[in-house]
Scaffold this motif. Sequence first.
Motif, mmCIF file in Angstrom:
data_model
loop_
_atom_site.group_PDB
_atom_site.id
_atom_site.type_symbol
_atom_site.label_atom_id
_atom_site.label_comp_id
_atom_site.label_asym_id
_atom_site.label_seq_id
_atom_site.Cartn_x
_atom_site.Cartn_y
_atom_site.Cartn_z
ATOM 1 N N ASN A 6 1.434 -1.296 -0.057
ATOM 2 C CA ASN A 6 0.020 -0.035 0.097
ATOM 3 C C ASN A 6 1.052 1.190 0.000
ATOM 4 O O ASN A 6 1.766 1.334 0.208
ATOM 5 C CB ASN A 6 -0.642 -0.135 1.199
ATOM 6 C CG ASN A 6 -1.804 -1.020 0.935
ATOM 7 O OD1 ASN A 6 -3.073 -0.608 0.313
ATOM 8 N ND2 ASN A 6 -2.033 -1.933 2.329
ATOM 9 N N PRO A 7 0.367 2.141 -0.340
ATOM 10 C CA PRO A 7 1.301 3.839 -0.372
ATOM 11 C C PRO A 7 1.626 3.638 0.787
ATOM 12 O O PRO A 7 0.471 3.622 1.449
ATOM 13 C CB PRO A 7 0.267 4.449 -1.360
ATOM 14 C CG PRO A 7 -0.385 3.762 -2.582
ATOM 15 C CD PRO A 7 -0.547 2.797 -1.926
ATOM 16 N N GLY A 8 2.559 4.460 0.935
ATOM 17 C CA GLY A 8 3.241 4.593 2.365
ATOM 18 C C GLY A 8 3.533 3.849 3.048
ATOM 19 O O GLY A 8 4.604 3.746 4.398
ATOM 20 N N ASP A 9 3.546 1.966 2.822
ATOM 21 C CA ASP A 9 4.334 1.219 3.454
ATOM 22 C C ASP A 9 6.078 1.378 3.988
ATOM 23 O O ASP A 9 6.361 1.945 2.217
ATOM 24 C CB ASP A 9 4.168 -0.281 2.856
ATOM 25 C CG ASP A 9 2.737 -0.512 3.166
ATOM 26 O OD1 ASP A 9 2.234 0.130 3.993
ATOM 27 O OD2 ASP A 9 2.216 -1.200 1.884
ATOM 28 N N HIS A 10 6.609 1.269 5.263
ATOM 29 C CA HIS A 10 8.208 1.144 4.969
ATOM 30 C C HIS A 10 7.826 0.016 4.324
ATOM 31 O O HIS A 10 8.382 -1.205 4.598
ATOM 32 C CB HIS A 10 8.336 1.622 5.992
ATOM 33 C CG HIS A 10 9.626 1.139 6.748
ATOM 34 N ND1 HIS A 10 10.046 1.952 7.925
ATOM 35 C CD2 HIS A 10 10.882 1.088 6.014
ATOM 36 C CE1 HIS A 10 11.416 1.574 7.600
ATOM 37 N NE2 HIS A 10 12.235 0.914 6.771
ATOM 38 N N ILE A 69 10.052 3.771 1.316
ATOM 39 C CA ILE A 69 9.028 4.140 1.147
ATOM 40 C C ILE A 69 8.317 3.838 0.009
ATOM 41 O O ILE A 69 8.749 4.394 -1.039
ATOM 42 C CB ILE A 69 8.862 5.991 1.521
ATOM 43 C CG1 ILE A 69 9.642 5.696 3.144
ATOM 44 C CG2 ILE A 69 6.907 5.880 1.743
ATOM 45 C CD1 ILE A 69 8.189 5.016 4.557
ATOM 46 N N TYR A 70 7.406 2.866 -0.030
ATOM 47 C CA TYR A 70 6.830 2.990 -1.366
ATOM 48 C C TYR A 70 5.436 3.710 -1.609
ATOM 49 O O TYR A 70 4.358 4.398 -0.679
ATOM 50 C CB TYR A 70 5.813 1.214 -0.722
ATOM 51 C CG TYR A 70 5.234 1.134 -2.442
ATOM 52 C CD1 TYR A 70 5.655 0.486 -4.067
ATOM 53 C CD2 TYR A 70 3.272 1.134 -2.383
ATOM 54 C CE1 TYR A 70 4.869 0.386 -5.015
ATOM 55 C CE2 TYR A 70 2.850 0.903 -3.665
ATOM 56 C CZ TYR A 70 3.488 0.549 -4.564
ATOM 57 O OH TYR A 70 2.922 0.216 -5.712
ATOM 58 N N VAL A 71 5.441 4.622 -2.510
ATOM 59 C CA VAL A 71 4.371 5.868 -2.685
ATOM 60 C C VAL A 71 3.652 5.310 -3.468
ATOM 61 O O VAL A 71 2.556 6.539 -4.834
ATOM 62 C CB VAL A 71 5.660 7.183 -3.230
ATOM 63 C CG1 VAL A 71 6.399 6.877 -1.783
ATOM 64 C CG2 VAL A 71 6.018 6.135 -4.679
ATOM 65 N N ASP A 106 -0.064 11.391 5.772
ATOM 66 C CA ASP A 106 1.235 12.516 6.380
ATOM 67 C C ASP A 106 3.013 11.800 5.733
ATOM 68 O O ASP A 106 3.904 12.487 5.394
ATOM 69 C CB ASP A 106 1.371 12.107 8.085
ATOM 70 C CG ASP A 106 0.395 13.287 8.322
ATOM 71 O OD1 ASP A 106 -0.474 13.953 7.313
ATOM 72 O OD2 ASP A 106 -0.281 12.673 9.132
ATOM 73 N N VAL A 107 2.909 10.510 5.517
ATOM 74 C CA VAL A 107 4.181 9.651 5.200
ATOM 75 C C VAL A 107 4.643 9.647 3.920
ATOM 76 O O VAL A 107 4.977 10.416 3.590
ATOM 77 C CB VAL A 107 3.767 8.108 5.408
ATOM 78 C CG1 VAL A 107 5.287 7.253 5.027
ATOM 79 C CG2 VAL A 107 3.421 7.759 6.653
ATOM 80 N N LEU A 108 3.621 9.772 3.022
ATOM 81 C CA LEU A 108 2.917 10.323 1.852
ATOM 82 C C LEU A 108 3.699 11.349 1.186
ATOM 83 O O LEU A 108 4.741 11.775 0.769
ATOM 84 C CB LEU A 108 2.625 10.169 0.456
ATOM 85 C CG LEU A 108 2.033 8.733 0.407
ATOM 86 C CD1 LEU A 108 0.861 8.477 -0.189
ATOM 87 C CD2 LEU A 108 2.917 7.724 -0.112
ATOM 88 N N ARG A 109 3.919 12.626 2.214
ATOM 89 C CA ARG A 109 3.644 13.776 1.489
ATOM 90 C C ARG A 109 5.422 14.622 2.264
ATOM 91 O O ARG A 109 6.005 14.594 1.442
ATOM 92 C CB ARG A 109 2.907 14.826 2.962
ATOM 93 C CG ARG A 109 3.233 16.474 2.429
ATOM 94 C CD ARG A 109 2.150 16.801 3.649
ATOM 95 N NE ARG A 109 2.289 17.076 5.007
ATOM 96 C CZ ARG A 109 3.249 17.975 5.583
ATOM 97 N NH1 ARG A 109 3.930 18.098 4.782
ATOM 98 N NH2 ARG A 109 3.664 17.439 7.586
#
Length: 269
Positions: A14-18, A33-35, A131-134
């Motif tokens: 999923n987007p935001g996964d480490h 980080i998978y975006v 927030d992670v993706l930002r």
Amino acid sequence: MGVFSNKIDREQLNPGDHIYSWRQAYIYAHHGIYVGDGMVNHFTRGGGQEIGTGTVLDRFLCSSSPSNDTDTPCPKCGDQNKTDGVISSCLDCFLSGDSLYLFEYGVSTAYFLAKARGGTCTLAVADPNEDVLRRASFLLENGFGGYNVFNNNCEDFAVYCKTGLLISTSISVGRSGQAASCLAAASTVISTPLRFMTTSFSGLAAVGYGMYCVSRLVSDIGVRRDVSKVPVERLVASPDLDEPEKMEMLIASPEVDAPEKAEEVTKED
């Protein structure tokens, strides 16, 4: 996925996964980080070296920059062999032929200690994926400072993107569980009081492993008291992310919330 392995399939991403992938026969792991859309933002030294010490260690820890086995660059990433800093790579190039693993957040103390190898999970709770993706996107454009294998590495980048946390003391390794594990292992080996606590090999091994586990636990960013939440705009206002003393000053300075203020701070410096 569980205590013995964090391995996952690509369909589970999923987007935001480490995520991370082991390198050099499981000597260390590379994190990112998978975006989404098959792309990963990650932090690397590049230039053919992972640590750049100028010693024999550089031969064992080669660069985490994506590499191609052929002379044809990746059609999605291009040639990133010598690229350093925060870069965006396709999942295939990021994995470099190795398996895909998911870094876990918000785990229990018992689960954390059951994972004998550091750099796979943390007690810290992750922020929402938006927030992670930002943060990952902002750092791709603005950088994450200079690469340092102990204080500012690929795992530090990914953990910051997921939590926004920075360590506020200079007497410390970074947020990396891998670096903390290495330090814990070294401390256990050279701790002379161990030989006075037991005379048997099994007893020595048990005491040593106990010290290793305690050292790992107290170094985890989810347990430490010397961490602070730092906005990404404020973070990039300092060019010295790999220098703990400068980071300590950054965290102690007045908060900068907006990108415009961050630019003003940069100009004044």
